[in-house]
Design a protein around this motif. Structure first.
Motif, PDB file in Angstrom:
ATOM      1  N   ASN A 133       1.059  -1.264  -0.134  1.00 14.39           N
ATOM      2  CA  ASN A 133       0.069   0.057  -0.030  1.00 14.39           C
ATOM      3  C   ASN A 133       1.048   1.180  -0.193  1.00 14.39           C
ATOM      4  O   ASN A 133       1.889   1.305   0.666  1.00 14.39           O
ATOM      5  N   PHE A 134       0.668   2.016  -1.032  1.00 12.79           N
ATOM      6  CA  PHE A 134       1.412   3.348  -1.038  1.00 12.79           C
ATOM      7  C   PHE A 134       0.702   4.453  -0.158  1.00 12.79           C
ATOM      8  O   PHE A 134       0.023   5.032  -0.801  1.00 12.79           O
ATOM      9  N   ALA A 135       1.094   4.656   0.943  1.00 14.42           N
ATOM     10  CA  ALA A 135       0.458   5.630   1.831  1.00 14.42           C
ATOM     11  C   ALA A 135       1.516   6.943   1.749  1.00 14.42           C
ATOM     12  O   ALA A 135       2.566   6.837   1.695  1.00 14.42           O
ATOM     13  N   ILE A 136       0.474   8.154   1.877  1.00 12.79           N
ATOM     14  CA  ILE A 136       1.289   9.274   2.031  1.00 12.79           C
ATOM     15  C   ILE A 136       1.575  10.094   3.418  1.00 12.79           C
ATOM     16  O   ILE A 136       2.510  10.418   3.683  1.00 12.79           O
ATOM     17  N   THR A 137       0.517   9.467   4.540  1.00 13.00           N
ATOM     18  CA  THR A 137       0.456   9.909   5.642  1.00 13.00           C
ATOM     19  C   THR A 137       0.432   8.645   6.497  1.00 13.00           C
ATOM     20  O   THR A 137       0.090   7.695   6.136  1.00 13.00           O
ATOM     21  N   GLY A 138       0.822   8.843   7.890  1.00 12.99           N
ATOM     22  CA  GLY A 138       0.568   7.913   8.791  1.00 12.99           C
ATOM     23  C   GLY A 138       1.750   7.086   9.144  1.00 12.99           C
ATOM     24  O   GLY A 138       2.841   7.449   8.493  1.00 12.99           O
ATOM     25  N   GLN A 139       1.892   6.238   9.979  1.00 10.59           N
ATOM     26  CA  GLN A 139       3.010   5.267  10.330  1.00 10.59           C
ATOM     27  C   GLN A 139       3.662   4.484   9.239  1.00 10.59           C
ATOM     28  O   GLN A 139       4.847   4.337   9.289  1.00 10.59           O
ATOM     29  N   LEU A 219       9.929  18.259  -7.280  1.00 20.95           N
ATOM     30  CA  LEU A 219       8.832  17.985  -8.089  1.00 20.95           C
ATOM     31  C   LEU A 219       8.922  16.860  -8.809  1.00 20.95           C
ATOM     32  O   LEU A 219       8.014  16.166  -9.151  1.00 20.95           O
ATOM     33  N   GLY A 220      10.267  16.676  -9.387  1.00 22.79           N
ATOM     34  CA  GLY A 220      10.356  15.393 -10.096  1.00 22.79           C
ATOM     35  C   GLY A 220      10.002  14.133  -9.468  1.00 22.79           C
ATOM     36  O   GLY A 220       8.922  13.522 -10.032  1.00 22.79           O
ATOM     37  N   PRO A 221      10.444  13.836  -8.346  1.00 18.07           N
ATOM     38  CA  PRO A 221      10.027  12.561  -7.585  1.00 18.07           C
ATOM     39  C   PRO A 221       8.445  12.746  -7.067  1.00 18.07           C
ATOM     40  O   PRO A 221       7.980  11.621  -7.160  1.00 18.07           O
ATOM     41  N   ARG A 222       7.969  13.969  -7.094  1.00 13.45           N
ATOM     42  CA  ARG A 222       6.457  14.037  -6.771  1.00 13.45           C
ATOM     43  C   ARG A 222       5.672  13.647  -7.933  1.00 13.45           C
ATOM     44  O   ARG A 222       4.502  13.045  -7.886  1.00 13.45           O
ATOM     45  N   LEU A 223       6.170  14.170  -9.059  1.00 10.61           N
ATOM     46  CA  LEU A 223       5.345  13.738 -10.368  1.00 10.61           C
ATOM     47  C   LEU A 223       5.506  12.177 -10.595  1.00 10.61           C
ATOM     48  O   LEU A 223       4.412  11.466 -10.821  1.00 10.61           O
ATOM     49  N   ALA A 226       2.865  10.366  -8.176  1.00  8.88           N
ATOM     50  CA  ALA A 226       1.666  10.526  -8.507  1.00  8.88           C
ATOM     51  C   ALA A 226       1.333   9.580  -9.573  1.00  8.88           C
ATOM     52  O   ALA A 226      -0.067   9.245  -9.777  1.00  8.88           O
ATOM     53  N   VAL A 227       2.244   9.258 -10.605  1.00  7.49           N
ATOM     54  CA  VAL A 227       1.861   8.147 -11.463  1.00  7.49           C
ATOM     55  C   VAL A 227       2.168   6.708 -11.266  1.00  7.49           C
ATOM     56  O   VAL A 227       1.706   5.895 -11.850  1.00  7.49           O
ATOM     57  N   ALA A 228       3.097   6.642 -10.003  1.00  6.95           N
ATOM     58  CA  ALA A 228       3.395   5.354  -9.666  1.00  6.95           C
ATOM     59  C   ALA A 228       2.477   4.667  -8.568  1.00  6.95           C
ATOM     60  O   ALA A 228       2.832   3.286  -8.307  1.00  6.95           O
ATOM     61  N   GLY A 229       1.647   5.159  -8.281  1.00  3.01           N
ATOM     62  CA  GLY A 229       0.606   4.580  -7.253  1.00  3.01           C
ATOM     63  C   GLY A 229       0.188   5.309  -6.156  1.00  3.01           C
ATOM     64  O   GLY A 229      -0.654   5.090  -5.336  1.00  3.01           O
TER      65      GLY A 229
END
Length: 236
Positions: A133-139, A219-223, A226-229
């Motif tokens: 699971n690709f989470a952005i926030t949390g543990q 920005l490059g890694p953020r993009l 965004a497309v990787a999951g």
């Protein structure tokens, strides 16, 4: 003798002669190296849940990655590796304004591809971590491996001030190093000193929201995420 001449002739034909392309490729390569080692050190630390890394190893990985990247590209493009540096060089008359989009685009693409390389390198670890699971926030968040996110305690005003101070510290330090009139750094050691500057900034100013002092590096890694999951939520 004839074979040697033919060999040199073939090498000459394969050489890039367009200065713009050479500089763009150098910026791409340098930013790729920066992300590979920098985000790679973050991935090792986070995906191993601190067993094979911590804040100190990350604070070492990024600066030394930058040092290697600068040594690899400084002779071709000047090793900006950062749109903020390229813009500063244009303002100071050290880079043609027409080259600014080439440098910035190359840096952005290098960061994107570097992120893809880190993701591929640790693909199995990503899948094993929190069942893929690709989470952005949390543990179990993993998005911060690639880009910087503000800490929960940070206000907008404090975050803005944090970024201004960090970016200003980087720019003024590097410009002081590049000042040929008052340069006290031995020739050839500039990349090492730049790496040390990044290390100090990361160790002393990284708590609020990491070290997003490089627009292309963030920005490059953020993009990519965004497309990787991870989804478009990485922009919010």
């Amino acid at each position: 003798m004839e074979t040697q001449t033919q060999k040199h002739s073939l090498i000459d034909k394969c050489k890039l002669k367009n200065r713009w392309i050479k500089e763009g490729l150098a910026e791409f390569l340098g930013t790729f190296i920066l992300i590979l080692f920098g985000c790679g050190s973050l991935a090792q630390s986070i995906l191993s849940r601190g067993v094979y890394g911590n804040m100190l190893t990350v604070a070492i990985g990024f600066p030394f990655g930058i040092t290697i990247a600068v040594y690899a590209t400084i002779g071709v493009s000047g090793a900006h590796l950062n749109p903020a540096i390229s813009l500063s060089m244009c303002v100071l008359g050290r880079l043609q304004w027409l080259k600014l989009p080439v440098y910035c685009f190359s840096q952005l693409v290098g960061a994107f591809v570097g992120s893809a390389a880190v993701f591929g390198l640790y693909y199995d670890a990503f899948m094993a971590f929190d069942d893929g699971n690709f989470a952005i926030t949390g543990q179990n968040a993993t998005a911060q491996i690639f880009s910087s996110y503000p800490a929960s305690h940070l206000s907008f005003a404090n975050g803005f001030a944090d970024q201004m101070v960090g970016t200003a510290a980087l720019l003024f330090s590097i410009l002081a190093i590049l000042d040929s009139k008052n340069n006290c750094v031995p020739k050839g050691l500039e990349p090492v000193v730049i790496g040390l500057i990044i290390m100090v900034i990361g160790i002393s100013m990284g708590y609020n929201c990491g070290g997003p002092i490089n627009p292309a590096r963030d920005l490059g890694p953020r993009l990519f995420t965004a497309v990787a999951g991870w989804g478009l939520e990485v922009f919010t």
